[in-house]
Design an enzyme around this catalytic site. Structure first.
Site, mmCIF file in Angstrom:
data_model
loop_
_atom_site.group_PDB
_atom_site.id
_atom_site.type_symbol
_atom_site.label_atom_id
_atom_site.label_comp_id
_atom_site.label_asym_id
_atom_site.label_seq_id
_atom_site.Cartn_x
_atom_site.Cartn_y
_atom_site.Cartn_z
ATOM 1 N N ILE A 22 46.692 69.882 69.304
ATOM 2 C CA ILE A 22 46.154 70.358 70.584
ATOM 3 C C ILE A 22 47.229 70.376 71.659
ATOM 4 O O ILE A 22 47.310 71.310 72.463
ATOM 5 C CB ILE A 22 44.972 69.473 71.022
ATOM 6 C CG1 ILE A 22 43.743 69.768 70.175
ATOM 7 C CG2 ILE A 22 44.635 69.702 72.491
ATOM 8 C CD1 ILE A 22 43.176 71.157 70.389
ATOM 9 N N TYR A 155 39.207 53.699 68.022
ATOM 10 C CA TYR A 155 39.185 55.035 68.607
ATOM 11 C C TYR A 155 38.026 55.176 69.591
ATOM 12 O O TYR A 155 38.200 55.680 70.713
ATOM 13 C CB TYR A 155 39.082 56.077 67.491
ATOM 14 C CG TYR A 155 39.222 57.498 67.983
ATOM 15 C CD1 TYR A 155 40.475 58.032 68.250
ATOM 16 C CD2 TYR A 155 38.108 58.298 68.192
ATOM 17 C CE1 TYR A 155 40.616 59.325 68.712
ATOM 18 C CE2 TYR A 155 38.241 59.596 68.647
ATOM 19 C CZ TYR A 155 39.491 60.106 68.907
ATOM 20 O OH TYR A 155 39.619 61.391 69.378
#
Length: 288
Positions: A22, A155
């Site tokens: 990304i 995460y």
């Protein structure tokens, strides 16, 4: 958008985790819309390759986003080369999967440090410039910011943290002309996700998610939407769009996830994945 000048033309944009995924794709879209782009990351060769492919004025810096002193030096060099940034995209991130019980403390801590502390260091480093330019800070978050999943405790904790951090920062800096956006992303086709699919624990996790939540989205398409988000100084971006609806029911998600996990993932023993994506080698980009 053809036929009109981009609002990003000649503005300075900083993208962290820009070596691949990304981050690299966003840097490309910002460059094509006329921005001067500073690419930050840990993989010097890949950063150089991405930088060389950009159509606009661009330069890269090898730096760890958790290192305050190194980030301060880079910020000074960015300022000297391009001028003060008016856009910062906090994208650098890592992931790992596996049971929290028996997890490696150093790996768990590194995920949180890069995702959460690294985002805070990035904001702290470049905020003086954004205040001067009345700029825009975009925090890359995740579906994990809204609803935590089993087997991804580091995460999920870090992405929930960056969401809260961004909300707090927005309230502080809005009166001074700085806009803060949060991008909630689901599974994106990056190294991180491709590495995740090689591990039984995350392959099983994704396989048992509701069908719309399993879909993997092309990084280039998501990056284009992120660049438009930057142009519009948007408060939030949801990819896919249905994630916006998840915000409405998020209070009930922990109970639903707990009920679901009793019949799926938690009934089986899995081993830890280690650091995922480019993070397993240096620094990742992208998210879940």
């Amino acid at each position: 958008m053809t036929g009109r000048p981009y609002v990003l033309r000649d503005r300075v944009a900083v993208v962290t985790g820009a070596a691949r995924g990304i981050g690299a794709a966003v840097a490309g879209h910002l460059a094509r819309r006329g921005a001067k782009v500073a690419l930050l990351g840990l993989e010097a060769d890949l950063l150089a390759r991405v930088t060389g492919s950009l159509s606009a004025d661009a330069h890269h810096w090898k730096v760890d986003v958790t290192d305050d002193d190194a980030m301060a030096r880079v910020a000074a060099e960015v300022r000297d080369r391009f001028g003060p940034p008016s856009v910062v995209v906090a994208n650098a991130g890592l992931a790992e999967g596996g049971p929290f019980v028996g997890s490696d403390p150093a790996t768990w801590r590194r995920v949180v440090e890069v995702n959460l502390v690294g985002s805070a260091v990035t904001a702290r480093t470049f905020l003086p410039d954004l205040l001067d330019t009345h700029g825009y800070y975009l925090q890359i978050a995740s579906l994990a910011s809204i609803g935590a999943a089993p087997m991804m405790s580091a995460y999920c904790a870090s992405k929930a943290g960056v969401e809260s951090f961004a909300h707090s920062l927005r309230a502080e800096v809005a009166p001074r002309g700085v806009a803060v956006g949060i991008a909630y992303l689901n599974w994106i086709d990056t190294d991180m996700i491709r590495d995740a699919d090689e591990h039984a624990v995350l392959r099983e996790l994704r396989a048992h998610m509701p069908r719309p939540a399993r879909k993997v989205y092309p990084a280039a398409d998501v990056a284009a939407r992120l660049a438009t988000c930057v142009e519009r100084r948007s408060a939030a971006l949801y990819v896919p769009a249905w994630l916006r609806g998840v915000q409405v029911v998020r209070a009930g998600l922990p109970g639903l996830v707990s009920l679901w996990s009793r019949h799926t993932v938690l009934g089986t023993e899995f081993s830890a994945t280690g650091l995922l994506g480019a993070g397993g080698r240096a620094e990742g980009a992208g998210g879940v």
